[in-house]
Design an enzyme around this catalytic site. Structure first.
Site, PDB file in Angstrom:
ATOM      1  CG  ASP A  83      -5.220  -1.638   1.166  1.00 41.86           C
ATOM      2  OD1 ASP A  83      -5.098  -2.757   0.652  1.00 41.86           O
ATOM      3  OD2 ASP A  83      -4.396  -0.719   0.996  1.00 41.86           O
ATOM      4  CD1 TRP A 125      -1.239  -8.699   4.547  1.00 47.53           C
ATOM      5  CD2 TRP A 125      -1.822  -6.652   3.876  1.00 47.53           C
ATOM      6  NE1 TRP A 125      -0.495  -7.791   5.260  1.00 47.53           N
ATOM      7  CE2 TRP A 125      -0.833  -6.522   4.871  1.00 47.53           C
ATOM      8  CE3 TRP A 125      -2.357  -5.494   3.310  1.00 47.53           C
ATOM      9  CZ2 TRP A 125      -0.350  -5.296   5.308  1.00 47.53           C
ATOM     10  CZ3 TRP A 125      -1.877  -4.266   3.748  1.00 47.53           C
ATOM     11  CH2 TRP A 125      -0.892  -4.163   4.732  1.00 47.53           C
ATOM     12  CB  SER A 178      -0.870   0.004   1.255  1.00 41.10           C
ATOM     13  OG  SER A 178      -1.538  -1.233   1.374  1.00 41.10           O
ATOM     14  CB  CYS A 192      -4.981  -0.414   5.858  1.00 44.81           C
ATOM     15  SG  CYS A 192      -3.643  -1.219   4.939  1.00 44.81           S
TER      16      CYS A 192
END
Ligand SMILES: Cc1cc2nc3c(=O)[nH]c(=O)nc-3n(C[C@H](O)[C@H](O)[C@H](O)COP(=O)(O)OP(=O)(O)OC[C@H]3O[C@@H](n4cnc5c(N)ncnc54)[C@H](O)[C@@H]3O)c2cc1C
Ligand SMILES: NC(=O)c1ccc[n+]([C@@H]2O[C@H](COP(=O)([O-])OP(=O)(O)OC[C@H]3O[C@@H](n4cnc5c(N)ncnc54)[C@H](OP(=O)(O)O)[C@@H]3O)[C@@H](O)[C@H]2O)c1
Ligand SMILES: Cc1cc2nc3c(=O)[nH]c(=O)nc-3n(C[C@H](O)[C@H](O)[C@H](O)COP(=O)(O)O)c2cc1C
Length: 709
Positions: free
Chosen positions: A705, A707, A494, A661
């Site tokens: 955002d 993962w 990012s 995030c």
């Protein structure tokens, strides 16, 4: 060089496609393989033009389309097609990009499709996906028989939504009937919950949103169980079905968080009999397939000789996102010397490189494998790293640009550091000359040895060379290594800078993956260690990727930003962006940054900068969670979100935007905290609070955002 695989300048061609290693224990030995390889030397010219047509099949033609980003669906499609041929189906694995919907009526198709981000398809499945969604009309797929296997990961909110979309189930005629059950991996699933799940799939909330990977907004089915395995209800129409297609087997869903290969195997157990029944074929029993080699790998001592045989197709290799060489202008440490780990701040110059970014975008980095690992692997397999390679499949395409040296292929193209897949262990068992090692490897590759394999490879973090070192009698040629190892994938970061402040400088905030394993062996992440090693003035092969993770257009709109550890990266881009807007005279709305790390002194990333942002009024509330400064339960960002729920809800009421995030697990808990806050402070029911979150997501006011680790 082992197996006589060294070629003269004239080059040697070894058509691996002709050599199918048979089932374990039945087989041709490594020595026989080496002989086959030697025999092929010098005979490549004779073979040229005489294309191996493969086994003759008389069964129906079936195209296996793969929508794949990192190669799993592609590998599955290729192995499925091979198995299909053995079962007398005329099967071929085809890139989804080449699916022609208007020619699909009357054909037979299998779709293996992965999901990314906000229920998004992979890049190569995008146009087919859009067509199915927007353009396809009833009758367009008349007479098309099809089957779908979705690839996903239950860690993600939009679990397998692309596979599900391809095989979209519509509302049943009688919604009071229980209609969903799980066959492959049963999960208790009351009928009303199943109903909600299916209905949610057909609501607009589950419609895929604008192209983006990895960035997602709230979804409607968060609270419902995630199905894994096979959905049984073939009688319902699906997205393909709506357009006239006829499904031959239930949708299969693979979960990469667990054992996606096993999910795929279970689905195949249903697929083959279904296809045989559908086409009126006799059922075929095929023996354990062993590992197949399909690439033709030729080696040369000079580039010139290699150039003479390389085709334009092999020169370009398979499609990869185009990269540019970004120049490193800064690479500094962000953690304290006492932190015991490293986090790097890099600045990558993109001036004049023909790429641009906006605050909130990602940068994709093409890393290089560690030089020592490359050398050690070259030594272990006994190959000359300076030899030149030309690698081609049946269609003359190479998995990576050729010619290149073996060293270059091992450094830039092959994933030599990742966890070896089961296929690799099976190939090792086939190639081991020591009986004890062969048996051990066979066990690890068997169903019974599954847990031991996970302990040995995944928990033990062993790479290909580690396993080759432990099993010294295994011998592979470079051709086999190229066949067995997947392509090295880009790593995404990012972007932590603001495009209105440093439009030609992309900042990266990356925590270096380096863990000491038992026995003192080090596990080092490929990309972060590559980034660590880059000196100022050197280059980094990378590309920028757009995301919808964007600040509101109007700077007076309130924003809440939540990030743990490196999850701060896009939030830094955002506060720098806002700070610039403020300095340009904009009147900023209320803002809250919730940041979590271990301690205030070791890993408080950009702590001074954040302090300045509070002082100058860019950030109105800075809320921290230092997880390792207190005894007892560790405070995390989600706890702070809960504590500050009243402020956050006030900001959301005023039209505010919410950003999260970091890890998927953290993002889920943050959302849960918000929902709990609404229930407690606003007297909403859980359902109402979820509906509110869903609304925020649809309005683009709740962005993630995330993962999974
Ligand atoms: C959209 C997105 C944004 C991201 N943003 C950031 C960011 O801003 N900052 C950041 O630091 N990271 C970020 N990441 C994570 C980043 O992309 C990389 O995954 C991370 O830096 C690790 O890369 P690596 O190549 O160093 O490690 P890898 O080599 O990829 O290893 C990573 C992990 O994979 C597993 N693994 C790898 N090899 C083996 C093996 N042989 N055996 C067992 N397990 C193995 C281990 O769990 C290991 O820790 C982001 C990821 C995504 C998808
Ligand atoms: N794909 C990858 O390999 C990769 C690369 C980079 C980052 N990540 C992941 O992304 C996250 C951020 O990485 P990082 O190293 O920068 O962070 P980190 O330093 O490991 O963690 C940052 C903070 O988040 C806390 N935390 C841990 N688990 C959490 C959870 N479930 N919910 C909320 N907070 C949690 C940590 O607490 P404690 O540690 O004290 O419990 C710490 O205070 C990490 O969890 C990491 O695993 C993955
Ligand atoms: C960054 C990232 C985002 C992902 N997003 C999702 C998602 O939203 N839903 C899902 O079910 N799986 C998601 N996955 C899991 C992938 O779909 C899964 O790993 C799949 O096996 C990948 O297939 P491929 O290698 O063919 O691309 C994501 C994986 C990554 C790395």
């Amino acid at each position: 060089m082992l197996g006589g695989s060294r070629a003269s300048d004239g080059g040697s061609g070894f058509d691996m496609g002709k050599l199918m290693l048979p089932a374990i224990g039945v087989g041709i030995s490594v020595a026989a393989m080496a002989a086959a390889y030697s025999l092929s030397q010098g005979s490549s010219k004779k073979k040229k033009g005489k294309k191996d047509k493969g086994p003759q099949v008389t069964g129906p033609k079936i195209n296996v389309y793969f929508g794949s980003q990192t190669g799993t669906a592609e590998d599955m499609a290729k192995s499925l097609a091979k198995e299909g041929i053995k079962r007398n189906f005329d099967m071929k694995a085809i890139d989804m990009e080449r699916f022609e919907p208007l020619d699909a009526a009357g054909t037979n198709c299998i779709f293996l499709v992965a999901t990314y981000g906000e229920g998004d398809p992979t890049d190569n499945a995008r146009s087919c996906f859009d067509w199915l969604q927007d353009e396809g009309k009833e009758g367009d797929l008349d007479g098309m028989t099809y089957a779908v296997f979705g690839l996903g990961n239950t860690q993600y909110e939009h679990y397998n939504s692309v596979g599900t979309f391809f095989d979209r189930l519509r509302c049943p005629p009688n919604p009071s009937l229980p209609f969903l059950k799980f066959r492959a991996s049963p999960i208790p699933c009351p009928a009303h919950v199943s109903l909600c799940f299916l209905l949610s799939l057909s609501t607009p909330a589950m419609q895929p949103s604008p192209p983006s990977n990895q960035v997602s907004s709230a979804s409607s089915c968060l609270a419902f169980p995630r199905p894994r395995g096979i959905l049984t209800r073939p009688s319902w129409s699906s997205q393909c079905g709506k357009l006239g297609g006829q499904r031959v087997v239930e949708l299969g869903l693979g979960d990469d968080d667990k054992d996606i290969q096993e999910d795929f195997n279970q689905w195949k157990d249903l697929l083959w009999p279904a296809l045989e029944e559908h086409f009126g074929l006799e059922s075929t029993e095929i023996a354990d397939q062993g590992v197949e080699y399909r690439l033709k790998v030729s080696t040369f001592t000079t580039e010139k000789a290699a150039m003479q045989v390389a085709s334009p197709k092999s020169s370009s290799g398979v499609d990869q996102t185009p990269t540019v060489e970004m120049t490193v202008t800064c690479n500094r440490e962000l953690y304290s010397a006492e932190a015991g780990r490293s986090c790097r701040h890099l600045e990558l110059d993109i001036q004049g490189k023909g790429v641009s970014y906006e605050t909130g975008d990602h940068v994709g980095i093409m890393a290089a494998n560690d030089e020592n690992l490359v050398n050690a692997l070259g030594y272990r397999i006994g190959c000359d790293l300076d030899e030149w390679l030309v690698v081609e499949d049946d269609g003359g395409t190479s998995p990576f640009p050729c010619p290149c040296t073996v060293r270059h292929a091992l450094t830039k193209y092959l994933d030599i550091n990742g966890a070896p897949k089961k296929k690799v262990i099976t190939a090792m068992a086939e190639a081991a000359s020591d009986d004890g090692e062969k048996q051990r490897l066979e066990h690890l590759a068997s169903k019974k040895g599954k847990e031991e394999l996970t302990d040995y490879i995944v928990k033990g973090r062993r790479n290909f060379l580690d396993v080759m070192t432990d099993f010294a009698s295994v011998s592979f040629s470079i051709a086999q290594v190229i066949e067995l190892l997947p392509r090295l994938q880009p790593r995404y970061y990012s972007i932590s800078s603001a495009s209105n402040v440093t439009p030609v400088s992309v900042h990266v905030t990356a925590v270096v993956v380096a863990d000491e394993m038992e026995g003192g062996r080090m596990f080092k992440g490929v990309c972060t260690n590559h980034l660590y090693s880059l000196s100022v003035g050197s280059h980094c092969e990378a590309f920028c990727r757009k995301t919808p993770f964007k600040l509101p257009k109007d700077p007076s709109v309130p924003v809440v930003m939540v990030g743990a550890g490196t999850g701060l990266a896009p939030m830094r881009g955002m506060y720098l962006h806002m700070d610039h807007q403020r300095r340009e005279g904009a009147s900023l709305g209320e803002s809250m940054l919730v940041f979590g790390c271990r301690t205030s002194k070791d890993d408080f990333l950009y702590g001074d900068e954040m302090g300045q942002m509070v002082e100058n009024g860019t950030i109105t509330h800075l809320v921290t969670a230092f997880s390792r400064e207190v005894k007892g339960e560790r405070p995390y960002v989600q706890h702070r979100v809960k504590q500050r729920a009243a402020d956050i809800l006030r900001m959301l009421d005023a039209g505010g935007h919410f950003y999260v995030c970091g890890l998927t697990a953290m993002a889920k808990d943050v959302k849960k905290s918000l929902i709990e806050g609404m229930v407690e402070l606003r007297g909403m029911t859980g359902g109402e609070a979820e509906a509110y979150m869903e609304k925020l997501g649809k309005e683009g006011r709740y962005m993630q955002d995330v993962w999974s680790s």
